[in-house]
Write a protein that holds these residues in place. Sequence first.
Motif, mmCIF file in Angstrom:
data_model
loop_
_atom_site.group_PDB
_atom_site.id
_atom_site.type_symbol
_atom_site.label_atom_id
_atom_site.label_comp_id
_atom_site.label_asym_id
_atom_site.label_seq_id
_atom_site.Cartn_x
_atom_site.Cartn_y
_atom_site.Cartn_z
ATOM 1 N N VAL A 3 44.533 48.145 44.932
ATOM 2 C CA VAL A 3 43.996 46.809 44.708
ATOM 3 C C VAL A 3 42.696 46.691 45.491
ATOM 4 N N ASN A 9 46.101 34.177 39.708
ATOM 5 C CA ASN A 9 46.788 33.770 38.486
ATOM 6 C C ASN A 9 45.841 33.057 37.529
ATOM 7 N N LEU A 27 52.097 38.122 37.843
ATOM 8 C CA LEU A 27 51.016 39.069 38.133
ATOM 9 C C LEU A 27 51.322 39.695 39.483
ATOM 10 N N ARG A 28 51.333 41.035 39.534
ATOM 11 C CA ARG A 28 51.670 41.724 40.792
ATOM 12 C C ARG A 28 50.812 42.959 40.951
ATOM 13 N N GLY A 29 50.155 43.087 42.108
ATOM 14 C CA GLY A 29 49.301 44.231 42.369
ATOM 15 C C GLY A 29 50.091 45.514 42.521
ATOM 16 N N THR A 31 50.007 49.121 44.359
ATOM 17 C CA THR A 31 49.322 49.663 45.535
ATOM 18 C C THR A 31 49.144 51.167 45.508
ATOM 19 N N THR A 37 41.662 49.192 40.394
ATOM 20 C CA THR A 37 42.528 48.062 40.687
ATOM 21 C C THR A 37 43.511 47.901 39.536
ATOM 22 N N ASN A 38 44.792 47.811 39.849
ATOM 23 C CA ASN A 38 45.827 47.696 38.817
ATOM 24 C C ASN A 38 46.819 46.602 39.166
ATOM 25 N N TYR A 39 47.214 45.855 38.148
ATOM 26 C CA TYR A 39 48.228 44.812 38.285
ATOM 27 C C TYR A 39 49.246 44.945 37.159
ATOM 28 N N LEU A 41 51.130 42.935 34.648
ATOM 29 C CA LEU A 41 50.822 41.656 34.014
ATOM 30 C C LEU A 41 51.912 41.352 32.993
#
Length: 322
Positions: A3, A9, A27-29, A31, A37-39, A41
Motif C-alpha cells: 500500500v 472509501n 475495501l481492505r489494503g 500488504t 498498491t493493491n486493495y 474491493l
Amino acid sequence: MAVFTPVSNDDARELLQRYELGELVSLRGITAGIENTNYFLNTTRGEFVLTIFEVLTAEQLPFYIELMAHLAERGVPVPHPQPMHDGKRLTRMHGKPCAIVTRLSGGYEPDPGPGHCALAGATLARMHLAAADFPIRQPNLRGLAWWRQTAPQVLPFLDAAQAEMLHSALQEQTAFTATPTYAALPSGPAHCDLFRDNVLFDGTYEAPRMGGFIDFYFAGCDTWLFDVAVSVNDWCIERETGAFIENRLLAWLDAYAALRPFTPEEKEAWPVLLRAGALRFWISRLYDFFLPRPAQTLKPHDPRHFERILHLRRQVAAPRLP
C-alpha cells in the motif's frame, strides 16, 4: 503488492461510478509485495482487486491488462480486468493508472507438494500456448538490460566475492543471448514472476485444485524456458539451501512438458536459464533491500536467498529436462 497510495472509501465509491460493478461493500489494503498498491474491493456484485500502478506507466500497462483479458477469455485461470462504461479497462486514481480485476478463489500454498507443482506446471504451459497469438509485444522490463543497468547501483553494497559472482554471472548471460541456441528458444508472453505466492489453490492439500495465476505486472515477452526456470527456482526447492526437491521438480516439469514438450535447444540452455532466473531475483532483491522506495507497508525480501540459489546453480549440475 503493498500500500503506497492511500485509498479511502469515498475514493472507491467515486471509482466504482465508472463501472457496472455495483456499490462498495468493503475495501481492505493488501500488504504483501513491493511493487503496486493493491486493495481487496468487495461490491454488491462480487469480489475484486483494485490495483494502483506505482512504477508502470500508462503506455506500458496495456500489455499487462490486455494479456490478462486475452488469457481469461481463453479459459486460463487469471484475473479478468473489468471494463468501464466506455469499454476501457484502465483508468486513473490520485494521478496514477489503476485497474479493477476479478478476485480469484483460493489461497496460496507456502509448502507445495508434487500435486501443486504439477497443477502449476500444466497451467503455465496452458498460459504460454494461449498467449502465443497475443498481438501486443513488450519485452520483459526486468530482463538482461535491466540487470545490466541495475547492477552498478547495488555493487557498493557487495563484498568482493559477491561482486565477482555478479559480474561473472552477468557476463555469462550477456554472452549467451548472442548464441544461436538462445535465438532458437521458444518465446512469447511470459509471467516472469510465478512464485508460489502468485498461484492460488482451492481444495485440500492432498487434492488441490487450481484457483489461478495472479500478479501479472512483471510479465513480458521472454523465452518460455526463463519463465519455467524462475518458477521451479521457487516452487521446487528446499527453502534453507535452494537445492531442488526431486519429486516436486519432476512433477512440475513433466506436467508442463506433457502440454508443451521442451525443444532440444531448451534442453541445452536449461542450466544457463536456471542461473538467469536466480540472477534476476538476486539483483532485484538487492535493489529493493538496499534502495527501497518509501511505502506505508513495505516488506523487502532478504537478497541472500537468491544469492545462495545462484551460487548453487553455478556449482551443482542442473537436472535434465524431460
